[in-house]
Write a protein that holds these residues in place. Structure first.
Motif, PDB file in Angstrom:
ATOM      1  N   PRO A  58      38.406  90.792  17.235  1.00  0.00           N
ATOM      2  CA  PRO A  58      38.899  90.208  17.950  1.00  0.00           C
ATOM      3  C   PRO A  58      38.671  89.876  19.402  1.00  0.00           C
ATOM      4  CG  PRO A  58      40.464  91.088  16.900  1.00  0.00           C
ATOM      5  CD  PRO A  58      39.034  91.430  16.702  1.00  0.00           C
ATOM      6  N   SER A  59      38.892  89.584  20.670  1.00  0.00           N
ATOM      7  CA  SER A  59      38.550  89.689  21.598  1.00  0.00           C
ATOM      8  C   SER A  59      39.564  89.800  21.794  1.00  0.00           C
ATOM      9  CB  SER A  59      37.806  88.613  22.384  1.00  0.00           C
ATOM     10  OG  SER A  59      36.388  88.009  22.306  1.00  0.00           O
ATOM     11  N   PRO A  60      40.589  90.562  22.730  1.00  0.00           N
ATOM     12  CA  PRO A  60      41.399  90.775  22.864  1.00  0.00           C
ATOM     13  C   PRO A  60      41.613  90.690  24.299  1.00  0.00           C
ATOM     14  CG  PRO A  60      39.752  93.242  24.167  1.00  0.00           C
ATOM     15  CD  PRO A  60      39.529  91.612  22.702  1.00  0.00           C
ATOM     16  N   VAL A  61      43.084  89.890  24.872  1.00  0.00           N
ATOM     17  CA  VAL A  61      43.690  89.019  26.343  1.00  0.00           C
ATOM     18  C   VAL A  61      43.183  90.212  26.632  1.00  0.00           C
ATOM     19  CG1 VAL A  61      45.381  87.936  27.286  1.00  0.00           C
ATOM     20  CG2 VAL A  61      45.167  87.534  25.287  1.00  0.00           C
ATOM     21  N   GLU A  62      42.462  89.665  28.293  1.00  0.00           N
ATOM     22  CA  GLU A  62      42.231  90.947  29.122  1.00  0.00           C
ATOM     23  C   GLU A  62      43.182  90.209  31.021  1.00  0.00           C
ATOM     24  OE1 GLU A  62      38.003  90.585  30.392  1.00  0.00           O
ATOM     25  OE2 GLU A  62      37.580  89.485  27.675  1.00  0.00           O
ATOM     26  N   ASP A  63      43.889  90.996  30.593  1.00  0.00           N
ATOM     27  CA  ASP A  63      44.931  90.602  31.525  1.00  0.00           C
ATOM     28  C   ASP A  63      45.615  91.806  32.560  1.00  0.00           C
ATOM     29  OD1 ASP A  63      46.414  92.311  29.748  1.00  0.00           O
ATOM     30  OD2 ASP A  63      47.483  91.497  29.151  1.00  0.00           O
ATOM     31  N   GLY A  64      44.127  92.558  32.443  1.00  0.00           N
ATOM     32  CA  GLY A  64      44.039  93.518  33.730  1.00  0.00           C
ATOM     33  C   GLY A  64      43.987  92.834  35.010  1.00  0.00           C
ATOM     34  N   VAL A  65      44.741  92.872  36.400  1.00  0.00           N
ATOM     35  CA  VAL A  65      43.941  93.247  37.162  1.00  0.00           C
ATOM     36  C   VAL A  65      42.753  93.773  38.511  1.00  0.00           C
ATOM     37  CG1 VAL A  65      46.595  92.826  37.560  1.00  0.00           C
ATOM     38  CG2 VAL A  65      45.952  94.820  38.254  1.00  0.00           C
ATOM     39  N   PHE A  96      39.266  95.885  37.365  1.00  0.00           N
ATOM     40  CA  PHE A  96      37.714  95.574  37.002  1.00  0.00           C
ATOM     41  C   PHE A  96      37.864  97.079  35.489  1.00  0.00           C
ATOM     42  CE2 PHE A  96      35.139  94.021  40.360  1.00  0.00           C
ATOM     43  CZ  PHE A  96      35.108  92.195  39.462  1.00  0.00           C
ATOM     44  N   GLU A  97      38.876  98.107  36.241  1.00  0.00           N
ATOM     45  CA  GLU A  97      38.762  99.168  35.489  1.00  0.00           C
ATOM     46  C   GLU A  97      40.112  98.920  34.292  1.00  0.00           C
ATOM     47  OE1 GLU A  97      38.558 100.437  39.957  1.00  0.00           O
ATOM     48  OE2 GLU A  97      39.142  99.383  38.178  1.00  0.00           O
ATOM     49  N   GLN A  98      40.554  98.469  34.809  1.00  0.00           N
ATOM     50  CA  GLN A  98      42.150  97.595  33.050  1.00  0.00           C
ATOM     51  C   GLN A  98      41.402  97.110  32.563  1.00  0.00           C
ATOM     52  OE1 GLN A  98      45.072  96.082  35.712  1.00  0.00           O
ATOM     53  NE2 GLN A  98      45.887  98.182  36.395  1.00  0.00           N
ATOM     54  N   ASN A  99      40.389  95.733  33.081  1.00  0.00           N
ATOM     55  CA  ASN A  99      40.053  94.698  31.964  1.00  0.00           C
ATOM     56  C   ASN A  99      39.156  95.799  30.902  1.00  0.00           C
ATOM     57  OD1 ASN A  99      41.950  92.553  32.559  1.00  0.00           O
ATOM     58  ND2 ASN A  99      40.234  92.248  34.016  1.00  0.00           N
ATOM     59  N   ALA A 100      38.685  96.773  31.679  1.00  0.00           N
ATOM     60  CA  ALA A 100      36.893  97.263  30.618  1.00  0.00           C
ATOM     61  C   ALA A 100      38.161  98.147  29.437  1.00  0.00           C
ATOM     62  CB  ALA A 100      36.267  98.494  31.334  1.00  0.00           C
ATOM     63  N   LEU A 101      39.256  98.937  30.177  1.00  0.00           N
ATOM     64  CA  LEU A 101      39.419  99.450  28.957  1.00  0.00           C
ATOM     65  C   LEU A 101      40.620  99.085  28.034  1.00  0.00           C
ATOM     66  CD1 LEU A 101      41.528 103.067  31.428  1.00  0.00           C
ATOM     67  CD2 LEU A 101      39.891 103.256  29.355  1.00  0.00           C
ATOM     68  N   ILE A 102      41.635  97.644  28.399  1.00  0.00           N
ATOM     69  CA  ILE A 102      41.354  97.091  27.401  1.00  0.00           C
ATOM     70  C   ILE A 102      40.453  96.646  26.226  1.00  0.00           C
ATOM     71  CG2 ILE A 102      41.831  94.380  27.372  1.00  0.00           C
ATOM     72  CD1 ILE A 102      43.838  94.127  29.807  1.00  0.00           C
ATOM     73  N   LYS A 103      39.472  96.413  26.797  1.00  0.00           N
ATOM     74  CA  LYS A 103      38.780  95.704  25.617  1.00  0.00           C
ATOM     75  C   LYS A 103      37.964  96.791  24.964  1.00  0.00           C
ATOM     76  CE  LYS A 103      35.629  93.494  28.789  1.00  0.00           C
ATOM     77  NZ  LYS A 103      35.025  92.995  29.719  1.00  0.00           N
ATOM     78  N   ALA A 104      37.793  98.446  25.460  1.00  0.00           N
ATOM     79  CA  ALA A 104      37.406  99.114  25.019  1.00  0.00           C
ATOM     80  C   ALA A 104      38.703 100.242  24.125  1.00  0.00           C
ATOM     81  CB  ALA A 104      36.696 100.635  25.713  1.00  0.00           C
ATOM     82  N   ASP A 131      32.569  97.268  28.726  1.00  0.00           N
ATOM     83  CA  ASP A 131      32.533  96.819  30.758  1.00  0.00           C
ATOM     84  C   ASP A 131      33.157  95.615  31.042  1.00  0.00           C
ATOM     85  OD1 ASP A 131      29.800  94.976  29.563  1.00  0.00           O
ATOM     86  OD2 ASP A 131      30.055  95.055  31.566  1.00  0.00           O
ATOM     87  N   ASP A 132      33.575  96.041  32.371  1.00  0.00           N
ATOM     88  CA  ASP A 132      33.959  94.627  32.786  1.00  0.00           C
ATOM     89  C   ASP A 132      33.521  94.454  34.285  1.00  0.00           C
ATOM     90  OD1 ASP A 132      35.470  92.300  32.969  1.00  0.00           O
ATOM     91  OD2 ASP A 132      36.555  93.227  34.447  1.00  0.00           O
ATOM     92  N   SER A 133      32.991  92.904  34.913  1.00  0.00           N
ATOM     93  CA  SER A 133      32.439  93.231  35.615  1.00  0.00           C
ATOM     94  C   SER A 133      32.034  91.923  36.999  1.00  0.00           C
ATOM     95  CB  SER A 133      30.879  93.859  36.148  1.00  0.00           C
ATOM     96  OG  SER A 133      29.829  91.875  35.089  1.00  0.00           O
ATOM     97  N   GLY A 134      31.804  91.954  37.940  1.00  0.00           N
ATOM     98  CA  GLY A 134      32.130  91.178  39.287  1.00  0.00           C
ATOM     99  C   GLY A 134      31.785  91.143  40.196  1.00  0.00           C
TER     100      GLY A 134
END
Length: 205
Positions: free
Chosen positions: A44-51, A53-61, A75-78
């Motif tokens: 499943p896709s986790p909740v990306e609640d980091g603040v 890019f680094e935090q959200n990439a780590l949450i997913k990995a 990865d998380d990007s924008g």
């Protein structure tokens, strides 16, 4: 039957192929069938609640490494705009209020930047690429593609904010660039090329 050796935290098959294409030259023996997406693994896709890019990439990995038992990358990007203090940043994909509404997102950003003179329209695409191993090893690297915002969209290739972004050293928008050239200079390409030797070490390459 080939068993995957590396998990990629995305449900997008095209993105898996793109990331594999970046990693393969630097990871000895990494075949396409050695990598599997979160979707292929039923994760499943986790909740990306980091603040960041680094935090959200780590949450997913982290989530994918835990559920799959495999080394996982994400990865998380924008896009970040200088005069907006780094916004849209982690909210790039939902800047207009609806996730993934590319045209609405870029039109809103252009409207917000309408009165900003050309010399102050600096921006950058940013990508955080994370590698997490089941034993708790973690690494995050950052890739950046600096440039500037245009005043009107141009080009049909790419996605997201590509039609209104001209990379440093280029004369056309990302959406007008040859895809191979874009991958060569992109934030995602730079991040995953830096991560590749660490992936190779984890996989024993």
């Amino acid at each position: 039957m080939t068993v995957a050796r590396l998990a990629i935290a995305t449900h997008n098959a095209h993105k898996v192929g793109e990331i594999w294409g970046i990693l393969a030259p630097a990871v000895p023996g990494l075949a396409r069938e050695d990598v599997a997406s979160a979707g292929e693994l039923g994760a499943p896709s986790p909740v990306e609640d980091g603040v960041t890019f680094e935090q959200n990439a780590l949450i997913k990995a982290r989530a994918l490494a835990a559920s799959s038992g495999l080394p996982a990358i994400a990865d998380d990007s924008g896009i970040t705009v200088d005069v907006m203090g780094g916004a849209p940043g982690i909210f790039s994909a939902l800047w207009s209020g609806r996730h993934g509404a590319d045209r609405e997102n870029l039109e809103l950003l252009l409207a917000q930047m309408a009165d900003i003179p050309d010399e102050h329209r600096g921006a950058a695409f940013v990508c955080a690429a994370a590698l997490v191993t089941p034993d708790g090893g973690e690494l995050v690297v950052i890739g950046r593609m600096p440039g500037r915002l245009t005043r009107e969209p141009a080009g049909e290739s790419g996605f997201g904010y590509d039609p209104i972004f001209v990379a440093e050293g280029e004369s056309v928008t990302n959406a007008e660039l040859d895809p191979a050239r874009k991958n060569e200079i992109s934030h995602r390409g730079r991040a995953f090329r830096e991560l590749a030797p660490h992936v190779a070490a984890v996989l024993g390459g």
